[in-house]
Design a protein around this motif. Structure first.
Motif, PDB file in Angstrom:
ATOM      1  N   HIS C  36       0.846  -1.191   0.000  1.00 53.77           N
ATOM      2  CA  HIS C  36       0.000   0.000   0.000  1.00 53.77           C
ATOM      3  C   HIS C  36       0.881   1.241   0.000  1.00 53.77           C
ATOM      4  O   HIS C  36       2.044   1.192   0.382  1.00 53.77           O
ATOM      5  CB  HIS C  36      -0.907   0.022   1.230  1.00 53.77           C
ATOM      6  CG  HIS C  36      -0.126   0.129   2.517  1.00 53.77           C
ATOM      7  ND1 HIS C  36       0.531  -0.941   3.070  1.00 53.77           N
ATOM      8  CD2 HIS C  36       0.124   1.184   3.324  1.00 53.77           C
ATOM      9  CE1 HIS C  36       1.145  -0.551   4.179  1.00 53.77           C
ATOM     10  NE2 HIS C  36       0.922   0.728   4.359  1.00 53.77           N
ATOM     11  N   ASN C  38       0.044   5.403   0.894  1.00 50.11           N
ATOM     12  CA  ASN C  38      -1.011   6.360   1.267  1.00 50.11           C
ATOM     13  C   ASN C  38      -2.388   5.717   1.245  1.00 50.11           C
ATOM     14  O   ASN C  38      -3.338   6.254   0.673  1.00 50.11           O
ATOM     15  CB  ASN C  38      -0.985   7.578   0.338  1.00 50.11           C
ATOM     16  CG  ASN C  38       0.318   8.328   0.454  1.00 50.11           C
ATOM     17  OD1 ASN C  38       0.854   8.510   1.544  1.00 50.11           O
ATOM     18  ND2 ASN C  38       0.868   8.736  -0.680  1.00 50.11           N
ATOM     19  N   ASP C  39      -2.468   4.529   1.855  1.00 52.58           N
ATOM     20  CA  ASP C  39      -3.736   3.791   1.984  1.00 52.58           C
ATOM     21  C   ASP C  39      -4.280   3.226   0.684  1.00 52.58           C
ATOM     22  O   ASP C  39      -5.355   2.639   0.658  1.00 52.58           O
ATOM     23  CB  ASP C  39      -4.834   4.653   2.647  1.00 52.58           C
ATOM     24  CG  ASP C  39      -4.462   4.965   4.092  1.00 52.58           C
ATOM     25  OD1 ASP C  39      -3.803   4.119   4.723  1.00 52.58           O
ATOM     26  OD2 ASP C  39      -4.831   6.047   4.570  1.00 52.58           O
TER      27      ASP C  39
END
Lengths: 136, 81, 136, 81
Positions: C36, C38-39
Motif C-alpha cells: 500500500h 497512502n492507503d
C-alpha cells in the motif's frame, strides 16, 4: 518471536518469518563473536543465562519496543553455549512500514538487552578465560 | 521455610555451586541471604559491590523480603548481546 | 560492495560476504515493496535509474559512510526493474566492531540514498500508475 | 557542438523520449537546454518547478555552462530506496 537457542541462529529465516506485505522496512541487528577483546585475541566464547528470567526480559523488551515505537513486529533470538569467532550470538529483526521507527526500535532492543537480560559472556584466550561483566 | 538460591557466571564460580537450598529459621531479606552465603563461601565477598539480586525471575532490591518457596538469584552485571 | 541489479537481491549472501573476524556487529537495512501507499493498494512496482550516475552516487555514499563513521565496511545494493510486493528493493549491510556506528552509518546510507541517488519508483494500482517523486 | 540530453521517469514520459541529441549553434547552459526542450515538448513545462539537472553524471546548477560532448540529464526528485 522471542527465543533462546543453543544451535546456530538461522538469521535469514528469522527475517523471512516476520515479514508481511504491509512492511516497507526490515532492520536486522546481528551480534557477532569477535576475534579480539580489548586488543587481546579471543579463541571462542561461551554464553550462559538465567534462562527463565532471560526469556521473560527478552519478551518484555519486545513488548516495550512495540509499544514505544511505530513498528509492526520484532523478533529477538539469543544463542547460548559455545560459539566460534564469526558466529552470531544474537539477532534482532524489526519490521515496520517506515524505516526510522525500525532503526530506533532495533537499537533500543539491543541496548536494553545489554543492560537487563541476565546473560553473561565468557571469553576464552590462549592463556585463560574471563567472565565479562557489563557496566553496572 | 525453604528457599532456592541460584548463582550465575562469576558468582557461580565464586560460590562453587550453581544452586543451594536454604532453610532459614526466620523471615529474612535478599541481602541477609547473600550475607549468609558469603560467610560460608568467602570468594563471594569480592562480588558484593557489583552483585545483582533477582527474586522469582525479577530484579529486586537487597531489602526485598524473602518468603517460603521463593527462587533467589545472585549474578554479576549482564554481558549478553 | 556497491551494485545495481535486476534480479532478486541475495540478502544473506550480501551480509555473509562482508563479514570478517574482527566484526562485532552487523546491521542490515532492507527496503521492501509494500502492498500500500497512502492507503491505496499497490499491485507491483517498477524502479528506473540513471544507472551510471546512480552507481557513482551509491559508491560516494559508501565512501562517506566509511569516512564519517567508525565502521569497517559497507555494502549497498539497489534493485531495478519490476518488483512484486514483499520483494527487497534495496539492501544495506554495515560491518563494524561496535554497534552504535553500524546503526548510524546504515541509517545515514539509506537516508542519503533517498535524497541523492537518481532512482525513481513507479507504483502500479488497480486503476493506474504513478511515478513517485521524493521530497525536493 | 553536439550534446546528449537524457530524460528519466516522469520527465521521460513528459518529453515522449528518453534521449535527444541536440546541436546548439552557440554556447549555452543547462537551463537554456531545458527551455529549448520544453518549447518543443510542452508537457515538460509542468515539471519546471521540480526538475533536477545533471551534467556528466553529477548534479549541476541550472546556470552551469554546457560544452561539446556533454551528457545532460533532466529528472524529477529521486524516490529510490
Amino acid at each position: 518471536m522471542f527465543g533462546l537457542v543453543r544451535e546456530p541462529i538461522d538469521i535469514r529465516k528469522t527475517a523471512e518469518d516476520i515479514r508481511k506485505p504491509e512492511d516497507g522496512a526490515i532492520v536486522v541487528f546481528e551480534g557477532v563473536v569477535r576475534n579480539h577483546s580489548n586488543d587481546k585475541p579471543v579463541r571462542f566464547l561461551e554464553y550462559e543465562a538465567y534462562e527463565p528470567m532471560a526469556l521473560k526480559k527478552i519478551e518484555e523488551i519486545g513488548l516495550r519496543a512495540k509499544n514505544e515505537f511505530d513498528i509492526r513486529d520484532i523478533s529477538i533470538v539469543h544463542r547460548l553455549g559455545h560459539m566460534q569467532i564469526g558466529e552470531c550470538s544474537a539477532v534482532i529483526v524489526v519490521a515496520s512500514a517506515h524505516r526510522g521507527a525500525a532503526f530506533d526500535a532495533c537499537r533500543f532492543a539491543i541496548d536494553t538487552i545489554k543492560k537487563i537480560v541476565p546473560i553473561w559472556k565468557k571469553e576464552f584466550y590462549e592463556d585463560g578465560e574471563v567472565w565479562i561483566e557489563g557496566a553496572h | 521455610m525453604s528457599i532456592k538460591v541460584l548463582f550465575f557466571a562469576s558468582l557461580a564460580e565464586a560460590a562453587g555451586t550453581r544452586e543451594l537450598i536454604l532453610e532459614p529459621a526466620s523471615l529474612t531479606d535478599l541481602n541477609s541471604v547473600f550475607e549468609k552465603c558469603a560467610k560460608e563461601r568467602p570468594l563471594l565477598e569480592s562480588h558484593r559491590a557489583s552483585v545483582l539480586f533477582a527474586l522469582n525471575s525479577e530484579f529486586a532490591r537487597p531489602d526485598s523480603p524473602v518468603r517460603d518457596g521463593d527462587e533467589i538469584a545472585f549474578f554479576p552485571p549482564v554481558s549478553g548481546g
